[in-house]
Design a protein around this motif. Structure first.
Motif, PDB file in Angstrom:
ATOM      1  N   LEU A 637       0.150   0.131   0.607  1.00  0.00           N
ATOM      2  CA  LEU A 637      -0.348  -0.269   1.623  1.00  0.00           C
ATOM      3  C   LEU A 637       0.478  -0.659   2.922  1.00  0.00           C
ATOM      4  O   LEU A 637       0.980  -1.496   2.794  1.00  0.00           O
ATOM      5  CB  LEU A 637      -1.244  -1.551   1.438  1.00  0.00           C
ATOM      6  CG  LEU A 637      -2.246  -1.679   2.346  1.00  0.00           C
ATOM      7  CD1 LEU A 637      -3.432  -0.624   2.127  1.00  0.00           C
ATOM      8  CD2 LEU A 637      -3.438  -2.948   1.915  1.00  0.00           C
ATOM      9  N   LEU A 638       0.726   0.325   3.969  1.00  0.00           N
ATOM     10  CA  LEU A 638       1.868   0.352   4.873  1.00  0.00           C
ATOM     11  C   LEU A 638       1.256   0.473   6.152  1.00  0.00           C
ATOM     12  O   LEU A 638       0.007   0.925   6.504  1.00  0.00           O
ATOM     13  CB  LEU A 638       2.733   1.441   4.556  1.00  0.00           C
ATOM     14  CG  LEU A 638       3.176   1.805   3.126  1.00  0.00           C
ATOM     15  CD1 LEU A 638       3.993   3.088   3.190  1.00  0.00           C
ATOM     16  CD2 LEU A 638       4.092   0.455   2.766  1.00  0.00           C
ATOM     17  N   GLU A 639       2.035  -0.089   7.046  1.00  0.00           N
ATOM     18  CA  GLU A 639       1.498  -0.159   8.743  1.00  0.00           C
ATOM     19  C   GLU A 639       0.085  -0.403   8.941  1.00  0.00           C
ATOM     20  O   GLU A 639      -0.604   0.460   9.652  1.00  0.00           O
ATOM     21  CB  GLU A 639       1.831   1.189   9.173  1.00  0.00           C
ATOM     22  CG  GLU A 639       3.363   1.816   8.911  1.00  0.00           C
ATOM     23  CD  GLU A 639       3.472   3.017   9.564  1.00  0.00           C
ATOM     24  OE1 GLU A 639       3.647   3.239  10.940  1.00  0.00           O
ATOM     25  OE2 GLU A 639       3.820   4.205   8.906  1.00  0.00           O
ATOM     26  N   GLY A 640      -0.179  -1.648   8.746  1.00  0.00           N
ATOM     27  CA  GLY A 640      -1.463  -2.262   9.048  1.00  0.00           C
ATOM     28  C   GLY A 640      -2.868  -1.661   8.137  1.00  0.00           C
ATOM     29  O   GLY A 640      -3.868  -1.460   8.641  1.00  0.00           O
ATOM     30  N   GLY A 641      -2.372  -0.987   6.779  1.00  0.00           N
ATOM     31  CA  GLY A 641      -3.937  -0.860   6.226  1.00  0.00           C
ATOM     32  C   GLY A 641      -3.638   0.612   5.846  1.00  0.00           C
ATOM     33  O   GLY A 641      -4.976   0.746   5.359  1.00  0.00           O
ATOM     34  N   GLN A 642      -2.770   1.319   6.214  1.00  0.00           N
ATOM     35  CA  GLN A 642      -2.684   2.789   5.718  1.00  0.00           C
ATOM     36  C   GLN A 642      -2.345   2.899   4.268  1.00  0.00           C
ATOM     37  O   GLN A 642      -1.390   2.289   3.725  1.00  0.00           O
ATOM     38  CB  GLN A 642      -1.920   3.445   6.520  1.00  0.00           C
ATOM     39  CG  GLN A 642      -2.027   3.440   8.034  1.00  0.00           C
ATOM     40  CD  GLN A 642      -1.108   4.500   8.981  1.00  0.00           C
ATOM     41  OE1 GLN A 642      -0.407   5.029   8.449  1.00  0.00           O
ATOM     42  NE2 GLN A 642      -1.067   4.196  10.282  1.00  0.00           N
ATOM     43  N   LEU A 643      -3.188   3.418   3.473  1.00  0.00           N
ATOM     44  CA  LEU A 643      -3.365   3.746   2.079  1.00  0.00           C
ATOM     45  C   LEU A 643      -2.242   5.038   1.973  1.00  0.00           C
ATOM     46  O   LEU A 643      -2.922   6.092   2.116  1.00  0.00           O
ATOM     47  CB  LEU A 643      -4.410   3.635   1.336  1.00  0.00           C
ATOM     48  CG  LEU A 643      -4.384   3.854  -0.212  1.00  0.00           C
ATOM     49  CD1 LEU A 643      -3.642   2.590  -0.732  1.00  0.00           C
ATOM     50  CD2 LEU A 643      -5.548   3.923  -0.824  1.00  0.00           C
ATOM     51  N   TRP A 644      -0.987   4.885   0.915  1.00  0.00           N
ATOM     52  CA  TRP A 644      -0.481   6.236   0.544  1.00  0.00           C
ATOM     53  C   TRP A 644      -0.493   5.825  -0.819  1.00  0.00           C
ATOM     54  O   TRP A 644      -0.212   5.075  -1.497  1.00  0.00           O
ATOM     55  CB  TRP A 644       1.058   5.959   1.311  1.00  0.00           C
ATOM     56  CG  TRP A 644       1.078   6.143   2.812  1.00  0.00           C
ATOM     57  CD1 TRP A 644       0.615   5.449   3.942  1.00  0.00           C
ATOM     58  CD2 TRP A 644       1.339   7.517   3.617  1.00  0.00           C
ATOM     59  NE1 TRP A 644       0.824   5.776   4.959  1.00  0.00           N
ATOM     60  CE2 TRP A 644       1.056   7.188   4.961  1.00  0.00           C
ATOM     61  CE3 TRP A 644       1.558   8.678   3.239  1.00  0.00           C
ATOM     62  CZ2 TRP A 644       1.229   8.138   5.847  1.00  0.00           C
ATOM     63  CZ3 TRP A 644       1.760   9.460   4.300  1.00  0.00           C
ATOM     64  CH2 TRP A 644       1.687   9.566   5.329  1.00  0.00           C
ATOM     65  N   LYS A 645      -0.277   7.297  -1.533  1.00  0.00           N
ATOM     66  CA  LYS A 645      -0.110   7.579  -2.895  1.00  0.00           C
ATOM     67  C   LYS A 645       1.399   8.233  -2.905  1.00  0.00           C
ATOM     68  O   LYS A 645       1.733   9.194  -2.232  1.00  0.00           O
ATOM     69  CB  LYS A 645      -1.299   8.406  -3.315  1.00  0.00           C
ATOM     70  CG  LYS A 645      -1.154   8.889  -4.991  1.00  0.00           C
ATOM     71  CD  LYS A 645      -1.058   7.508  -5.675  1.00  0.00           C
ATOM     72  CE  LYS A 645      -0.919   7.958  -7.284  1.00  0.00           C
ATOM     73  NZ  LYS A 645       0.577   8.517  -7.352  1.00  0.00           N
ATOM     74  N   ILE A 646       2.141   7.558  -3.640  1.00  0.00           N
ATOM     75  CA  ILE A 646       3.390   7.988  -3.674  1.00  0.00           C
ATOM     76  C   ILE A 646       3.905   7.969  -5.145  1.00  0.00           C
ATOM     77  O   ILE A 646       3.579   7.535  -6.001  1.00  0.00           O
ATOM     78  CB  ILE A 646       4.538   6.952  -2.889  1.00  0.00           C
ATOM     79  CG1 ILE A 646       4.385   5.561  -3.545  1.00  0.00           C
ATOM     80  CG2 ILE A 646       4.110   7.042  -1.548  1.00  0.00           C
ATOM     81  CD1 ILE A 646       5.261   4.521  -2.797  1.00  0.00           C
ATOM     82  N   ARG A 647       5.166   8.734  -5.392  1.00  0.00           N
ATOM     83  CA  ARG A 647       5.638   9.018  -6.836  1.00  0.00           C
ATOM     84  C   ARG A 647       7.218   8.837  -6.190  1.00  0.00           C
ATOM     85  O   ARG A 647       7.649   9.393  -5.220  1.00  0.00           O
ATOM     86  CB  ARG A 647       5.403  10.045  -7.651  1.00  0.00           C
ATOM     87  CG  ARG A 647       5.573  11.373  -6.831  1.00  0.00           C
ATOM     88  CD  ARG A 647       5.513  12.637  -7.887  1.00  0.00           C
ATOM     89  NE  ARG A 647       5.669  13.866  -7.416  1.00  0.00           N
ATOM     90  CZ  ARG A 647       6.079  15.023  -8.197  1.00  0.00           C
ATOM     91  NH1 ARG A 647       6.382  14.707  -9.423  1.00  0.00           N
ATOM     92  NH2 ARG A 647       6.068  16.149  -7.512  1.00  0.00           N
ATOM     93  N   MET A 648       8.031   8.142  -7.152  1.00  0.00           N
ATOM     94  CA  MET A 648       9.627   8.051  -6.772  1.00  0.00           C
ATOM     95  C   MET A 648      10.542   8.479  -7.766  1.00  0.00           C
ATOM     96  O   MET A 648      10.108   8.518  -9.192  1.00  0.00           O
ATOM     97  CB  MET A 648       9.813   6.284  -6.608  1.00  0.00           C
ATOM     98  CG  MET A 648       8.687   5.440  -5.768  1.00  0.00           C
ATOM     99  SD  MET A 648       8.351   3.921  -6.255  1.00  0.00           S
ATOM    100  CE  MET A 648       7.806   4.154  -7.816  1.00  0.00           C
ATOM    101  N   PRO A 649      11.624   9.087  -7.142  1.00  0.00           N
ATOM    102  CA  PRO A 649      12.766   9.546  -8.095  1.00  0.00           C
ATOM    103  C   PRO A 649      13.306   8.124  -8.776  1.00  0.00           C
ATOM    104  O   PRO A 649      13.732   7.324  -8.191  1.00  0.00           O
ATOM    105  CB  PRO A 649      13.460  10.486  -7.170  1.00  0.00           C
ATOM    106  CG  PRO A 649      13.143   9.692  -6.015  1.00  0.00           C
ATOM    107  CD  PRO A 649      11.903   9.255  -5.734  1.00  0.00           C
ATOM    108  N   LEU A 650      13.477   8.391 -10.021  1.00  0.00           N
ATOM    109  CA  LEU A 650      14.277   7.324 -10.541  1.00  0.00           C
ATOM    110  C   LEU A 650      15.569   7.602 -11.317  1.00  0.00           C
ATOM    111  O   LEU A 650      15.714   8.605 -12.055  1.00  0.00           O
ATOM    112  CB  LEU A 650      13.296   6.803 -11.798  1.00  0.00           C
ATOM    113  CG  LEU A 650      11.741   6.672 -11.402  1.00  0.00           C
ATOM    114  CD1 LEU A 650      11.129   5.772 -12.686  1.00  0.00           C
ATOM    115  CD2 LEU A 650      11.925   5.353 -10.370  1.00  0.00           C
TER     116      LEU A 650
END
Length: 742
Positions: A637-650
Motif C-alpha cells: 500500500l503505497l503513495e496514499g492508498g495505491q495497492l500494488w502486487k509485487i514479487r521480489m528477487p531474493l
C-alpha cells in the motif's frame, strides 16, 4: 479474441488456436495449390497473406490464453545480479508487479470458481511423477529415478513446483508485470513490512539496503537475531560502492570483532543521559514513581561527572549509583577549595571528631568523610547546584536509597556485564585497543553504514536493553539535527544544505521498540530519519508495548505498508480495511419454463435459457488473500492508498573475493549459530559458492584486534554477483526470460 464483452474469460480453452490453425492451412493451400480453390497464383499470394495476418492475430490471442493458464501454475523465473538491481536518486525499487485494480479482483474471483479448477491443478503426468517419488523413496535403488524426476531444469517436463505454497493466482491475474518503484519522497513517511517467519522479510531488507548503500545515504541496520547473509551483503555492497571505510559492525555476540559504542557519551544537554537510561524503565502504575527517582539520581551523578570533565559511561554511572559516596568525595575535592582554601582542613577536623553514636540516623552507613563534608557544608553553605544535588542524594537513608534505585540497577547491570561492558562503556584512554568507537553524529556526518547485531537469541534481555539505548540516543540525535542541522559546530565552509537521508532498517523491530521508538517515528522525519520496520504481526507490537492504543499510534505513523504472507487475520485487516470496494460483473445462468393455459393451441409449454450479467460490490482483496500469499510475494500500500502486487528477487550469498578473514569467520559462526529459515529458495536453485578467506597475506588484517570495527581491508577486489531466484514465484509452468512477448 475481443475484449469488449461484459465479462472477460481467460480460464477457458484457447479456441482461437483452431482459427489460427485453419488460417495457416488455408495460407499453405493458397501458396502451393491455388488452382485447387480456383485462384490464380498472383491472387493466391495475396489471399495467403490475408490468411496469415488474420491467423497471426488469432494465434496471438490464443498465446495470451495459454500464457495466462501456464502462469496459474508456474511464473517465469525472475533472476538478477546485484549489479542489475536498479539504483535511482529519485525512486526505490521494490521488485516486479502491477497495480491492483477491479479487473484483477474479477480475475481472482474467476480463478476460484469450481469450473475453472482444472486449469489451476497440476497435470496428470506431474501428479504421477510425485506419486512415484513417494513410492520409490523407500527403496535405495530408487534414488536415481527420484533425482531424475525431481531435477529442476526446463528439460524436465514434470519438474517439481517451487516450495513456496500460497495461492498462485494472486500474481498470475496480471500477465504484464513491470518494475514497481516507491518515490524517495514517500520514504520519510516510514515503511512497515509485515510477514510471518520464512517468507522473505530479511531478503527484502537486503534489496532495499543494497540500493540505499549505492545511493550514498546513511544506512543503519538493527538485526536482533543475527543474519550472516544480511551482514555480508552490507559489507560487500559497501565496498562495491566505494564506502568500505564508512562501514562498521557492532555485534554483542562477538565483542572481539565489534566496534565500540557509548550510548550516553554524546549529548546536547546533560539531562539527556538520565532520560535515555530511565526511559527504559517501566512507567506503569506504581513503577512511575521509581522511574522518576531513577531519573533524578542518574541526572545527579551524570552532572557531577560532566562537571569533573569526564564522559559518562554505563559502568561509571552504575558505580556511582551503587556507591554515591565516592563521587561526592571526588567532586568536593575538586570544587570546595575554589570557595574556601581551608575547606579540607576543616573537613579533616570534623572527620576526626566524629562519634558513631552522634551521627544522624539518615547518615549512618555513609563514609565518615561524607558525613564530615555534610557537617562542614551545614556551617559553610556553597552555592553549587551540582553539589546540592549530591548532598540531597547522600542525605537519604542508605537502606531507603538502595530501595528506590533498585529498579535501575538491573538495567545497568545488563549493560555492564561481561564483555558487553567493553563495547558499551569504552575506555577512551586505552590506546592498545584498536576497535573503533563510533557515535551517531559521527556516523551521520560521514554518511556511514552500520550493521548492529544484538544477539537476541542468546540473551534477549541484554539485546533489548542495548537496542532501546541506541534508539533513545537516535531520538536525541534527531532532535539535535532538527534544531541545529547536521553540521552544527563545524566551520561554515563546506556546510551541506538541507536534510541528509538517514535510512534506519529495523528487523524484528517489535523486539527492540519501547517508549523511545514512538517519538522516533513520529517526529524523526523532520531530521531526515526514514524508518523501515520489519515485524510479523500487529499483536507482536501490542505485546511488546503492552498498550493497544500505543500500538495503534505506532502503526499509524507508517504511511507505506508492505505485507507478505501473515497468519493473523487482524494483521491482514490492517491492509484490507484501508481499501475501497470495487464493482465486478458476475454471470448467472438462467433457465425458465412456463405452461400454456390456452387449450385452443398446440403449444403446451415454453422454455427459455440464457446468461444474466449483474454487478456486485466486493472488497478489493480479502484477508484470506493476504494469508494465502506465496513466499517472496507481497501486497504493498503505497503513495496514499495505491495497492500494488509485487514479487521480489531474493539474493544468494555473494562470491566476493579477498574478504577479511575476520568477516568470513564471523559470518560462518553466525550461520552455525543462527538458523533463520529464510533460504527456502535454495531447494530450487543451484547451491551457492561458499565464501572462503584468501590464502596468504593479501593485505587484510586477520587478528581479532586489527580486524575489528570498520573491518575495511587495505585491498579489495569485488568480483562475482549474486543470483536471484524467482523460481520462488508461485507454482506456475515453463521457464522463460521473464519478458512478455507483447
Amino acid at each position: 479474441m475481443s475484449q469488449d464483452h461484459p465479462i472477460e474469460s481467460l480460464l477457458r480453452p484457447a479456441v482461437e488456436a483452431y482459427t489460427a490453425g485453419t488460417c495457416l492451412g488455408c495460407a499453405i493451400l493458397c501458396l502451393w495449390a491455388p488452382w485447387s480453390i480456383a485462384l490464380t497464383p498472383s491472387i493466391g499470394y495475396g489471399t495467403a497473406a490475408g490468411f496469415l495476418v488474420f491467423g497471426g492475430i488469432r494465434g496471438r490471442q490464443a498465446w495470451r490464453i495459454w500464457r495466462y493458464r501456464r502462469n496459474m501454475k508456474r511464473l517465469p523465473r525472475f533472476s538478477l545480479t546485484s549489479r542489475q538491481i536498479p539504483v535511482s536518486q529519485r525512486q526505490l525499487w521494490l521488485g516486479k508487479g502491477f497495480r491492483w485494480e477491479a479487473i484483477h479482483t474479477r480475475r481472482l474471483y474467476e480463478a476460484q470458481l469450481p469450473e475453472t479448477q482444472s486449469y489451476l491443478q497440476p497435470s496428470l503426468p506431474y501428479q504421477l511423477a510425485r506419486a512415484w517419488e513417494n513410492r520409490l523413496d523407500r527403496y535405495t535403488w530408487g534414488a536415481p529415478v527420484i533425482q531424475l524426476l525431481s531435477a529442476d531444469t526446463p528439460l524436465n517436463p514434470v519438474r517439481p513446483l517451487p516450495p513456496v505454497g500460497g495461492l498462485p493466482a494472486l500474481h498470475a491475474v496480471e500477465p504484464r508485470e513491470r518494475d514497481v518503484y516507491l518515490p524517495l519522497g514517500e520514504r520519510v513517511g516510514h515503511t512497515l513490512v509485515e510477514g510471518t517467519t520464512r517468507v522473505g522479510k530479511t531478503r527484502l531488507a537486503e534489496i532495499l539496503i543494497t540500493q540505499d548503500i549505492h545511493r550514498g545515504d546513511v544506512v543503519i541496520c538493527f538485526d536482533p537475531k543475527g543474519d550472516a547473509d544480511l551482514m555480508m551483503r552490507m559489507y560487500i555492497e559497501a565496498h562495491r560502492a566505494g564506502r568500505g571505510d564508512a562501514f562498521h559492525i557492532f555485534h554483542l555476540g562477538y565483542p572481539a570483532l565489534s566496534a565500540r559504542y557509548n550510548a550516553v557519551g554524546r549529548f546536547g544537554r546533560i539531562s539527556e543521559v538520565a532520560t535515555r537510561i530511565s526511559g527504559q524503565l517501566s512507567g506503569e502504575g506504581n513503577s512511575a514513581a521509581f522511574r522518576e527517582f531513577a531519573w533524578r539520581f542518574v541526572n545527579i551523578v551524570a552532572r557531577a561527572r560532566h562537571a569533573l570533565g569526564q564522559r559518562p559511561t554505563y559502568e561509571q554511572i552504575l558505580a556511582d549509583v551503587i556507591n554515591i559516596d565516592d563521587i561526592m568525595i571526588e567532586y568536593c575535592v575538586a570544587v570546595l577549595t575554589q570557595y574556601d582554601q581551608t575547606a579540607w582542613e576543616q573537613i579533616q577536623k570534623e572527620e576526626k571528631k566524629l562519634n558513631p553514636k552522634t551521627i544522624p540516623r539518615n547518615m549512618q552507613g555513609r563514609h565518615p568523610r561524607v558525613v564530615a563534608i555534610e557537617l562542614y557544608l551545614q556551617s559553610n553553605p556553597v552555592a553549587d547546584t551540582v553539589l546540592q544535588g549530591l548532598r540531597s542524594a547522600v542525605r537519604y537513608d542508605k537502606t531507603y536509597f538502595d530501595k528506590i534505585v533498585a529498579s535501575l540497577l538491573p538495567l545497568l547491570e545488563k549493560l555492564t556485564t561481561g564483555q558487553t561492558a567493553e563495547l558499551l562503556s569504552p575506555d577512551y584512554t586505552d590506546l592498545e585497543d584498536k576497535r573503533p568507537i563510533f557515535d551517531w553524529r559521527q556516523v551521520i556526518r560521514q554518511r556511514g553504514i552500520v550493521y548492529i547485531g544484538l544477539d537476541a537469541m542468546s540473551d534477549f534481555e541484554v539485546a533489548q536493553a542495548v537496542g532501546n539505548s541506541m534508539f533513545a540516543d537516535l531520538v536525541s540525535m534527531a532532535g539535535h539535527i532538527y534544531k541545529h542541522g547536521i553540521d552544527d559546530g563545524l566551520p561554515d565552509i563546506g556546510r551541506r544544505a538541507g536534510k541528509l537521508p538517514i535510512n534506519l532498517h529495523c528487523d524484528e523491530f517489535n523486539e527492540l521498540m519501547g517508549e523511545e521508538f514512538i517519538p522516533l517515528i513520529n517526529k524523526g522525519g523532520g531530521a531526515g530519519i526514514q524508518v523501515t520496520a520489519y515485524t510479523q504481526t500487529l499483536s507482536d507490537i501490542e505485546a511488546r508495548i503492552g498498550n493497544a492504543a500505543k500500538a495503534r499510534q505506532v502503526v499509524g505513523n507508517f504511511n507505506n505498508v508492505i505485507m507478505l504472507r501473515v497468519r493473523e487475520d487482524r494483521t491482514a485487516e490492517l491492509l484490507t480495511r484501508q481499501l475501497r470496494k470495487v464493482s465486478i460483473n458476475q454471470r448467472m445462468l438462467m433457465s425458465m419454463t412456463s405452461d400454456n393455459s390456452n387449450v385452443d393451441t398446440d403449444q403446451d409449454f415454453s422454455s427459455s435459457g440464457g446468461d444474466r450479467v449483474s454487478t456486485v460490490q466486493v472488497p478489493m482483496i480479502e484477508p484470506a488473500d493476504v494469508v494465502s500469499l506465496p513466499k517472496g510475494q507481497a501486497f504493498a500500500l503505497l503513495e496514499g492508498g495505491q495497492l500494488w502486487k509485487i514479487r521480489m528477487p531474493l539474493p544468494l550469498p555473494d562470491t566476493g573475493k579477498e574478504i577479511p578473514a575476520g568477516i568470513t569467520d564471523l559470518a560462518s559462526r553466525m550461520r552455525e549459530k543462527y538458523h533463520t529459515g529464510d533460504h527456502w529458495w535454495e531447494t530450487v536453485m543451484p547451491a551457492p559458492i561458499q565464501i572462503t578467506p584468501p590464502a596468504g597475506d593479501v593485505g587484510v588484517p586477520t587478528t581479532p584486534a586489527s580486524s575489528a570495527g570498520s573491518l575495511a581491508p587495505q585491498k579489495a577486489n569485488w568480483e562475482g554477483d549474486f543470483e536471484v531466484a524467482s523460481g520462488y514465484s508461485d507454482s506456475l509452468g515453463e521457464v522463460d526470460d521473464g519478458v512478455d512477448e507483447d
